[in-house]
Design a protein around this motif. Sequence first.
Motif, PDB file in Angstrom:
ATOM      1  N   MET B 318      42.791  47.411  49.407  1.00 41.43           N
ATOM      2  CA  MET B 318      42.165  48.388  48.675  1.00 41.43           C
ATOM      3  C   MET B 318      41.931  48.989  49.445  1.00 41.43           C
ATOM      4  O   MET B 318      42.427  50.854  49.410  1.00 41.43           O
ATOM      5  CB  MET B 318      41.831  48.159  47.373  1.00 41.43           C
ATOM      6  N   ALA B 319      40.498  49.360  50.032  1.00 46.58           N
ATOM      7  CA  ALA B 319      39.967  49.724  50.935  1.00 46.58           C
ATOM      8  C   ALA B 319      40.408  51.075  52.139  1.00 46.58           C
ATOM      9  O   ALA B 319      40.444  51.874  52.286  1.00 46.58           O
ATOM     10  CB  ALA B 319      38.156  48.906  51.418  1.00 46.58           C
ATOM     11  N   LEU B 404      42.825  45.175  40.695  1.00 43.48           N
ATOM     12  CA  LEU B 404      41.548  44.957  40.546  1.00 43.48           C
ATOM     13  C   LEU B 404      41.042  46.524  40.921  1.00 43.48           C
ATOM     14  O   LEU B 404      41.433  47.090  41.660  1.00 43.48           O
ATOM     15  CB  LEU B 404      41.232  44.167  41.860  1.00 43.48           C
ATOM     16  N   PRO B 406      38.437  48.496  43.176  1.00 40.67           N
ATOM     17  CA  PRO B 406      38.294  47.955  44.931  1.00 40.67           C
ATOM     18  C   PRO B 406      37.728  47.924  44.895  1.00 40.67           C
ATOM     19  O   PRO B 406      36.751  46.556  45.687  1.00 40.67           O
ATOM     20  CB  PRO B 406      38.706  49.786  45.733  1.00 40.67           C
ATOM     21  N   ILE B 407      35.917  47.990  44.178  1.00 38.46           N
ATOM     22  CA  ILE B 407      34.644  47.859  44.332  1.00 38.46           C
ATOM     23  C   ILE B 407      34.070  46.321  44.167  1.00 38.46           C
ATOM     24  O   ILE B 407      33.474  45.688  44.777  1.00 38.46           O
ATOM     25  CB  ILE B 407      33.348  49.262  43.729  1.00 38.46           C
ATOM     26  N   LEU B 410      35.778  44.755  46.503  1.00 38.39           N
ATOM     27  CA  LEU B 410      34.758  44.102  48.085  1.00 38.39           C
ATOM     28  C   LEU B 410      33.640  42.883  47.861  1.00 38.39           C
ATOM     29  O   LEU B 410      33.085  42.693  48.501  1.00 38.39           O
ATOM     30  CB  LEU B 410      34.441  45.297  48.316  1.00 38.39           C
ATOM     31  N   ARG B 411      33.159  43.305  46.142  1.00 39.65           N
ATOM     32  CA  ARG B 411      32.085  42.500  46.049  1.00 39.65           C
ATOM     33  C   ARG B 411      31.824  41.800  45.806  1.00 39.65           C
ATOM     34  O   ARG B 411      31.038  40.467  46.346  1.00 39.65           O
ATOM     35  CB  ARG B 411      30.524  43.683  45.091  1.00 39.65           C
TER      36      ARG B 411
END
Lengths: 242, 413
Positions: B318-319, B404, B406-407, B410-411
């Motif tokens: 996504m990023a 979801l 993205p942040i 990613l975490r």
Amino acid sequence: MALIELNDIGRTYDLGEVQVHALRSVTMQIEDGESIALVGPSGSGKSTLMNTLGCLDRPTRGSYRLAGEEIVTMTRDQRARIRNRQLGFVFQNFNLLNRTSALENVELPLMYGTKVSPRQRRDRAREVLDLVGLGDRYHHHPSQLSGGQQQRVAIARALVNRPSILMGDEPTGNLDTKTSREVIELFNRLNETEQITVILVTHDLNVARTARRTVAVRDGEIVVDTTDFAQAKAALESDESL
Amino acid sequence: MSFFDTLRTALRALRKNKMRAILTIIGVVIGIAAVTTIVSIGQGANRLVQGELQGLGTNVIFVTPGQKRERGVLRNDAPTLTEADADAIALECSAVRAVSPMIWTGGQVIFGNENWSPKEMVGVGPDFLQVRAWPLAAGSFFSEADMESSAKVCVIGQTLIGKLFRTTNPIGQTIRINNVPIRVIGILAKKGANMVGDDQDNLILMPQTTVRKRLVGDPLDNIHAIMVSARSMDQMHRASDQMRNLLLERHEIAPQEEPDFEVTDMEEVSSMLGIVTGTLTMMLSVIAGISLVVGGVGIMNIMLVSVTERTREIGIRMALGARGRDILWQFLIESIILSSIGGLIGLALGTALSMGATVVINTYKPGTEWPMVVSIPAALVAMGFAAIVGVFFGFYPARRASRLDPIDALRYE
């Protein structure tokens, strides 16, 4: 017109009983080709600011114009497009896909962007890997590369779509001093020779020192925004003494 | 992301977890194999029934005596049909191809020192072979002249050769039925067992006039039934209607009265049997379908685990610019691949199993020739069903992945 215009940006997390103000009110402008270090203690809101700038997060208030386009009102898909075309991300923990070769990792953003033939994709991926000095590591998997090499793959991946902005979230956080220096030098070189705007979040003053402009964040607000590193350093140190 | 890239990404992801993918596929394989086997065995049964009915003669229609009220008493076995009725049908019903009156009798057949009681001893008309679409193996059949003279001739089924004549050529030999000497003039072709397992070749045919006058001794021209074949399958209903109307008129039955005969065409019988086998097949298919659903739930389970496991990967994608729909397709295609591979293997396994079942049935129940049916539509339906299972059970996990943040992704550790 500046490349980035933030106007009274605020980000509030609603955690039920409490509301956390990660960003209170941030107003700043970033010109094309700048090199900026975002510094501040943990919990200051610098990561939230970074995620906002990176179109990963949406502010709850204010206006963010990137190359004249308003980001705040965009849909998820539109922001995904901006991330793909205009922005390149480098993370502290590299975030490469494991069990996938360097070349394929670098090709990934091209798959989500405009239609490019597989051959052109491959050629472009080789080109950027050569640029970051990994011309001999195309087919290595992340587990077969050192931390510095992995981060350079990540930088190549961030560059592959020719973004106007390169963002690093603690890009040297997991690297030793020597590799850190090499990675930072790469960022600076890209800024100088390719005219890519570089924005780095860091709490390493040695990293921050190399940027031409330093922005210090505390409690969700910008406290110092200067091209004089000494001033920023002083502000941060006075901060720590508190 | 282009379709090809999505496909490649999905395949790569599956290859990273081979064991898991294989086990998930097995779930679908079992479901599809069960459905395929049951459907094709069911269709075999249906084909068997249809084949039997065909074997009875093409487009056969039976006319049998019905109820008759005689001095206030209902009789089911009243002899209401006559030879004249059969002749009239042959003459006046345009949709009818051939007609044969039928009279059944029984008794012992004697030839030399041998004797035998055939299962069926029937008096028929000269067109009987045409009605039943049954060729002769040797000799000739009765002529009109044989009918008129109640000739003492007969045509025998294959079983009787073995029982009475052994090595003697039966044609031209004289046998005795109830002490009446009767000459064999023809031999029927072998027909084999019917679906109930009865030997159809264990019969002897004679002119119906011979049976009536010389064996039964009935002074009237009553017959037991009339067997008719229509000109074609499409003409069945027309033939039935024509006969019904003709007989209503001939028997002087008023519109409000119950007719004293019944017209039964094989289409009715066949559709009735079709409903029975169809219902059975359907019931078993539903049971097999349940195992397919279980396989689907397996896919869903694995896809949910996979989404959770790969949350970070989703965040990275996504990023880098993947839209929700790119992620959705990636996971959906993974589950479609799992179910389609399962479908293909299941189809092959199911086909092999039903072939095996056919061989077993035909070996252990001699006489039956259970047909092997591998129907292309059924195969396509099975494959389509597998893909649908993939989409249906893959959609929820895939959509969850695509939604979801993205942040957060990613975490995720």
